[in-house]
Motif scaffolding. Structure first.
Motif, short mmCIF file in Angstrom:
data_model
loop_
_atom_site.label_atom_id
_atom_site.label_comp_id
_atom_site.label_asym_id
_atom_site.label_seq_id
_atom_site.Cartn_x
_atom_site.Cartn_y
_atom_site.Cartn_z
N GLU A 1 45.27 36.27 44.13
CA GLU A 1 45.08 36.87 45.46
C GLU A 1 43.94 36.24 46.23
OE1 GLU A 1 45.38 41.40 47.12
OE2 GLU A 1 44.05 41.06 45.41
N MET A 2 42.85 35.86 45.53
CA MET A 2 41.68 35.30 46.20
C MET A 2 41.45 33.87 45.73
SD MET A 2 38.88 38.37 46.40
CE MET A 2 38.91 38.76 44.65
N THR A 3 40.70 33.12 46.53
CA THR A 3 40.36 31.74 46.16
C THR A 3 39.18 31.75 45.20
OG1 THR A 3 38.77 31.41 47.95
CG2 THR A 3 41.11 30.99 48.44
N SER B 1 48.09 30.54 43.10
CA SER B 1 48.92 31.72 43.42
C SER B 1 50.37 31.58 42.99
CB SER B 1 48.87 31.99 44.93
OG SER B 1 49.39 30.88 45.65
N THR B 2 50.74 30.43 42.42
CA THR B 2 52.13 30.20 42.02
C THR B 2 52.33 30.40 40.52
OG1 THR B 2 51.85 27.83 41.61
CG2 THR B 2 52.35 28.50 43.87
N LEU B 3 51.34 30.93 39.85
CA LEU B 3 51.38 31.01 38.39
C LEU B 3 52.52 31.86 37.86
CD1 LEU B 3 47.58 31.49 37.58
CD2 LEU B 3 48.95 29.43 37.19
N TYR C 1 46.43 39.81 40.12
CA TYR C 1 46.79 40.98 39.35
C TYR C 1 48.24 40.85 38.94
CZ TYR C 1 48.74 42.63 43.88
OH TYR C 1 49.44 42.73 45.05
N LEU C 2 48.72 41.77 38.11
CA LEU C 2 50.03 41.68 37.48
C LEU C 2 51.17 41.51 38.48
CD1 LEU C 2 52.01 41.94 35.10
CD2 LEU C 2 51.72 44.41 35.22
N GLY C 3 51.13 42.26 39.56
CA GLY C 3 52.23 42.26 40.51
C GLY C 3 52.47 40.95 41.21
N LEU C 4 51.50 40.03 41.15
CA LEU C 4 51.64 38.74 41.84
C LEU C 4 52.09 37.61 40.93
CD1 LEU C 4 48.47 38.78 44.16
CD2 LEU C 4 50.84 39.27 44.77
N ILE C 5 52.23 37.88 39.63
CA ILE C 5 52.68 36.83 38.72
C ILE C 5 54.15 36.56 38.93
CG2 ILE C 5 52.95 36.18 36.29
CD1 ILE C 5 50.58 37.96 35.64
N ASN C 6 54.51 35.31 39.12
CA ASN C 6 55.89 34.94 39.39
C ASN C 6 56.74 34.98 38.12
OD1 ASN C 6 55.69 34.21 42.26
ND2 ASN C 6 54.34 32.59 41.54
N GLY C 7 58.00 35.32 38.31
CA GLY C 7 58.93 35.33 37.18
C GLY C 7 59.50 33.95 36.93
N GLU C 8 59.98 33.74 35.72
CA GLU C 8 60.58 32.45 35.36
C GLU C 8 61.96 32.31 35.99
OE1 GLU C 8 58.87 30.33 33.79
OE2 GLU C 8 57.26 31.53 32.92
N SER C 9 62.66 33.43 36.13
CA SER C 9 64.01 33.41 36.69
C SER C 9 64.01 33.94 38.11
CB SER C 9 64.96 34.26 35.83
OG SER C 9 66.22 34.39 36.45
N LYS C 10 64.58 33.20 39.02
CA LYS C 10 64.63 33.61 40.42
C LYS C 10 65.60 34.77 40.64
CE LYS C 10 63.37 29.05 42.23
NZ LYS C 10 63.78 27.91 43.09
N ILE D 1 42.36 40.97 26.99
CA ILE D 1 42.83 40.56 28.31
C ILE D 1 42.69 41.75 29.26
CG2 ILE D 1 44.82 39.86 29.70
CD1 ILE D 1 45.81 38.19 27.44
N LEU D 2 41.97 41.53 30.35
CA LEU D 2 41.85 42.52 31.42
C LEU D 2 42.97 42.28 32.41
CD1 LEU D 2 38.00 42.18 32.05
CD2 LEU D 2 39.14 44.03 30.81
N LEU D 3 43.88 43.21 32.49
CA LEU D 3 45.05 43.06 33.35
C LEU D 3 44.95 44.03 34.51
CD1 LEU D 3 47.83 41.82 33.90
CD2 LEU D 3 48.82 43.58 32.42
N LEU D 4 44.75 43.51 35.70
CA LEU D 4 44.65 44.36 36.87
C LEU D 4 46.05 44.67 37.40
CD1 LEU D 4 41.79 43.34 36.47
CD2 LEU D 4 41.56 43.14 38.94
N ALA D 5 46.22 45.89 37.88
CA ALA D 5 47.54 46.32 38.34
C ALA D 5 47.40 47.28 39.51
CB ALA D 5 48.31 47.00 37.20
N GLN D 6 48.47 47.41 40.26
CA GLN D 6 48.47 48.33 41.39
C GLN D 6 49.20 49.62 41.02
OE1 GLN D 6 50.00 46.22 44.88
NE2 GLN D 6 47.89 46.00 45.58
N LEU D 7 48.98 50.63 41.86
CA LEU D 7 49.62 51.93 41.67
C LEU D 7 50.67 52.15 42.75
CD1 LEU D 7 46.40 54.08 41.07
CD2 LEU D 7 47.91 53.10 39.34
N ASN D 8 51.63 53.03 42.43
CA ASN D 8 52.60 53.43 43.46
C ASN D 8 51.97 54.49 44.36
OD1 ASN D 8 52.80 55.93 42.11
ND2 ASN D 8 54.43 55.14 40.79
#
Length: 477
Positions: free
Chosen positions: A248-250, A302-304, A329-338, A364-371
């Motif tokens: 998300e950030m540089t 950001s493409t990880l 954070y978790l929600g921004l990690i790209n999937g292997e399959s489109k 591993i510290l995994l940041l995540a968002q809430l609904n």
């Protein structure tokens, strides 16, 4: 040469013995299983039909597995009864008898298995390399070919592991466990890294190897601050490499936040530059000196994908060592399959991160968002069930810390933040209150007596409140 009956026993270094296959080991392995049927179960868990180079050995192994699954007693006669001739038209009875006769000893079964497996993996390494070379020569994009290669190497590395090394009897583990208890009792080592917030450490026994600690909160609550503070602490105090992925950030933005936190210089002043006061420069100079040699590592790609994260973690660990990883954070990690849905992507990534923590032996510290669930509640407080996209996150986490600050209350406006430990595999759950110093991008302990629990719960004024800056224990690196 496929015909067993025409072959003489292979000589070392002869045409049947190479770095890529050993027919002699394959013969001995098949013979051992015919002699001792119980070995078929062991071999079936460690080998596949395609691990055999000799076609007849592969065919016999497949037949052995099939008969064993039907609980049929196996010898050269029952093999011949099940299949009279092999695919190359040789008599099954004659071939099996010759193999059994030439088997030195079933006692060396493990050694035969290891040879067959290692040569099989070696052949596939060459095949994978050739496939990559062909794709590159055909003009395929380098990044796609490299991604395919990384995936192949990971699979082959896993297959090359000796299955017998994947488990231990408790009697083998007890000495190691008791030694750990003794060393912790004598304070020679700690269970894991502390968070820098004593009130939070009362719940969490430490950021322990192999654990996934999920830090979640609504936007602006401070989850990035909390995660970065923990990573900074490991790098600055323990002098152990801490790797932070920010999708998300540089890396410049992350560095500015670390300078603010460590140097007690307002982030606004650092970001603007022109608003830096004379009193800011000593703190900034101190922070630069401390951070310059700190093993704090940032990756802002950001493409990880999870595969990228795994590869970078392994590289850092191999070249520099690695103590902790933070992912924002978790929600921004790209999937292997489109074609995969967001739910499927998050589920797969969550599982993969848990495996990665165990593989690397680090927290591993995994940041995540809430609904939006908390916004519908009167208290606005989140629970672990509010984690966005997939319930797998909650299932895989060892610890879930929810960051909550009521921005409409006096306490919340002064930075009073609740850290809700809503899941803890190895300790109690509960809530502690700390202070978010947003200007310095850090969390600190609250000054004792600055507020009461009842005041915060009821959101009412208190004449005894003294929020101020709080106690900057965490900033004292």
């Amino acid at each position: 040469m496929n015909a067993f009956l025409m072959e003489s026993p292979p000589e070392h270094g002869g045409p049947l013995e190479s770095k890529l296959y050993s027919h002699e080991a394959e013969y001995a392995l098949i013979g051992s299983m015919i002699q001792q049927n119980d070995l078929i179960d062991d071999a079936g868990g460690r080998l596949q039909v395609q691990d055999f180079h000799h076609p007849a050995c592969a065919e016999l192994f497949e037949l052995l597995l099939a008969l064993r699954s039907k609980s049929i007693g196996i010898d050269v006669v029952t093999l011949s009864d099940a299949r009279s001739h092999l695919a190359d038209s040789q008599s099954t009875l004659a071939v099996a008898a010759k193999i059994v006769q030439g088997t030195p000893s079933a006692a060396n079964f493990d050694a035969y298995t290891k040879i067959v497996k290692e040569r099989s993996v070696a052949r596939r390494v060459i095949m994978a390399g050739q496939a990559m070379a062909e794709r590159l020569m055909a003009g395929d994009p380098l990044d796609e070919v490299m991604a395919q290669g990384q995936q192949a190497w990971l699979a082959l590395e896993s297959e090359g592991t000796d299955a017998r090394r994947r488990y231990r009897f408790i009697g083998e583990i007890l000495p190691e466990a008791m030694d750990g208890i003794d060393r912790r009792f004598n304070r020679a080592v700690s269970l894991g890294f502390d968070t820098g917030l004593p009130s939070l450490d009362e719940f969490i026994p430490g950021l322990c190897p192999g654990h996934v600690v999920v830090v979640a909160g609504a936007p602006g609550q401070g989850k990035t601050t909390l995660g970065l503070n923990m990573a900074e602490r490991v790098a600055l105090l323990k002098k152990i490499p801490a790797l932070v992925f920010s999708l998300e950030m540089t890396d410049i933005e992350l560095t500015n936040r670390s300078l603010s936190s460590v140097g007690s210089v307002q982030l606004k002043h650092i970001a603007e530059g022109h608003s830096m006061a004379d009193s800011d420069w000593p703190g900034l100079t101190k922070a630069v000196a401390q951070l310059n040699d700190a093993p704090l590592i940032f990756c802002d790609d950001s493409t990880l994908t999870l595969r990228d994260i795994r590869q970078i973690c392994r590289t850092v660990k191999r070249e520099h060592g690695l103590g902790i990883v933070g992912i924002d954070y978790l929600g921004l990690i790209n999937g292997e399959s489109k074609s995969a849905s967001r739910y499927e992507v998050v589920t797969d990534v969550s599982k993969g991160i848990k495996r990665l923590a165990k593989e690397l032996g680090i927290p591993i510290l995994l940041l995540a968002q809430l609904n939006r669930g908390p916004s519908a509640r009167a208290s606005k407080k989140p629970t672990k069930s509010d984690l966005r996209d997939s319930g797998q996150i909650e299932a895989d986490a060892d610890v879930v810390i929810l960051v909550h600050r009521d921005g409409e209350s006096e306490a919340g406006q002064a930075g009073v933040t609740e850290l809700i430990v809503d899941k803890n595999r190895h300790g109690p759950t509960g809530t502690c209150r700390v202070q978010h110093q947003g200007a310095y991008h850090r969390f600190v302990e609250l000054i004792p007596g600055s507020f009461s629990d009842e005041d915060v719960e009821m959101n009412r004024p208190s004449s005894t409140r003294r929020y101020g800056k709080g106690r900057p224990d965490h900033a004292n690196f």
